[in-house]
Design an enzyme around this catalytic site. Structure first.
Site, PDB file in Angstrom:
ATOM      1  N   ARG A  38      -8.860  -9.319   3.817  1.00  9.30           N
ATOM      2  CA  ARG A  38      -7.838  -8.683   4.657  1.00  9.30           C
ATOM      3  C   ARG A  38      -8.072  -7.169   4.733  1.00  9.30           C
ATOM      4  NH1 ARG A  38      -2.532  -6.405   3.675  1.00  9.30           N
ATOM      5  NH2 ARG A  38      -0.959  -6.996   5.218  1.00  9.30           N
ATOM      6  N   SER A  95       4.395  -5.891   3.052  1.00  8.01           N
ATOM      7  CA  SER A  95       3.043  -5.963   3.625  1.00  8.01           C
ATOM      8  C   SER A  95       2.091  -6.685   2.669  1.00  8.01           C
ATOM      9  CB  SER A  95       2.556  -4.548   3.986  1.00  8.01           C
ATOM     10  OG  SER A  95       1.358  -4.610   4.730  1.00  8.01           O
ATOM     11  N   GLN A 106       1.838 -11.186  10.621  1.00 10.31           N
ATOM     12  CA  GLN A 106       2.224  -9.986   9.872  1.00 10.31           C
ATOM     13  C   GLN A 106       1.387  -8.755  10.223  1.00 10.31           C
ATOM     14  OE1 GLN A 106       0.549  -8.896   6.250  1.00 10.31           O
ATOM     15  NE2 GLN A 106       2.397  -9.201   5.045  1.00 10.31           N
ATOM     16  N   GLN A 141       0.817  -1.205   0.000  1.00  8.48           N
ATOM     17  CA  GLN A 141       0.000   0.000   0.000  1.00  8.48           C
ATOM     18  C   GLN A 141       0.851   1.257   0.000  1.00  8.48           C
ATOM     19  OE1 GLN A 141      -3.191  -1.581   2.815  1.00  8.48           O
ATOM     20  NE2 GLN A 141      -3.994   0.430   2.271  1.00  8.48           N
TER      21      GLN A 141
END
Length: 312
Positions: free
Chosen positions: A117, A92, A250, A12
């Site tokens: 997610r 990520s 994570q 992102q």
């Protein structure tokens, strides 16, 4: 064939309206990657990536599938070159793209997972209550101290250890603002608020991680064809059980990007190819390993340059 190739996939912050369009225009067969994603997502993935609007593309729930799809479209253009990476990694969200590349999960399955997610992350924190900022010019230990001190105001932690002198912090707004204040008192050159709608990689994401764990357990996984250097520990993993546990860990844990890049170098990676939108990771790797060879694939020109370099 260049030796020691590693593939890295953006997360992102690398999204922008129009991403992937030039590649898709030049190679119309790529449209089927977007069509496959659209069938899972329930909306036109190509239209969102190519035409926006930016306000929608920047919402976590939409950003994540859009980046995954754009990265995998770029990867499809690299595949005919027969590159055998030594290792893969992703920043990520990019970890999911890396897992598709390493044969750990199907593209279709990954699209569904990252949609969930993003949704779980969005729902874990009330909009407007979190903040994410990059701190420039401070050592990692100093940033950790600053976050510890600011924690008296609320949740704040180092979310991404990106490169020497660049650490991203995230958490509750008041605590992040206090940390920025403290950081400036310790010589922080610049604090830049980031356009990320959710304070990811902090304990505020534990609830999202718990929800995601069930979906990860239900998905179909395979052992990897080459190791993934994971975000949470910066270590090579390749077995199904390790992958699932790592993806759950994570979300509330810091992204150890600087250590991950060093770990790839230890495995013999000398050429890094950033696959997908933007060149954020290329910039970070340049600061971590100044002598590494850096390539990327995000449009026809960069694709040609990379293929020429790899096959040269």
């Amino acid at each position: 064939m260049a030796a020691g190739i590693g593939l890295v996939f953006p997360g992102q912050g690398s999204q922008s309206v129009g991403m992937g369009k030039a590649l898709c225009d030049a190679h119309p067969a790529l449209k089927q990657v977007y069509d496959e994603a659209s069938a899972v997502l329930g909306y036109d993935s190509a239209a969102l990536c190519f035409d926006g609007p930016a306000e929608k593309l920047n919402l976590t729930e939409y950003t994540q599938p859009a980046l995954l799809v754009s990265s995998i479209a770029a990867l499809r253009m690299l595949e005919p070159a027969g590159i055998k990476p030594v290792a893969v990694a992703g920043h990520s969200l990019g970890e999911y793209s890396a897992l598709v590349a390493a044969g750990g999960v199907s593209f279709r399955e990954a699209v569904g997972l990252v949609q969930k997610r993003g949704r779980y992350m969005s729902e874990a924190v009330t909009p407007g209550t979190g903040l994410v900022a990059a701190l420039l010019g401070l050592a990692s230990d100093v940033v950790k101290d600053v976050c510890r001190e600011a924690s008296s105001v609320g949740v704040v932690q180092a979310a991404n250890f990106n490169s020497p002198g660049q650490v991203v912090i995230a958490g509750e707004k008041a605590a992040v603002e206090r940390a920025i204040e403290l950081a400036k008192g310790k010589g922080c050159k610049k604090a830049i608020p980031l356009p990320v709608s959710v304070p990811v990689h902090t304990p505020l994401m534990q609830q999202a991680a718990d929800r995601l764990a069930k979906d990860l357990a239900a998905a179909r996984w395979s052992d990897l064809r080459m190791p993934l250097i994971n975000n949470a520990e910066a270590k090579p993993i390749s077995k199904v059980g390790e992958i699932q546990a790592s993806l759950v860990k994570q979300l509330p844990s810091s992204v150890l990007w600087e250590d991950s890049v060093q770990a790839m170098a230890k495995l013999g990676v000398t050429t890094f190819i950033e696959v997908g939108p933007g060149a954020v990771l290329t910039g970070l790797i340049k600061r971590i390993l100044p002598d590494a060879k850096l390539l990327n694939v995000n449009d026809p020109k960069s694709l040609d340059a990379t293929l020429q370099s790899v096959n040269g």
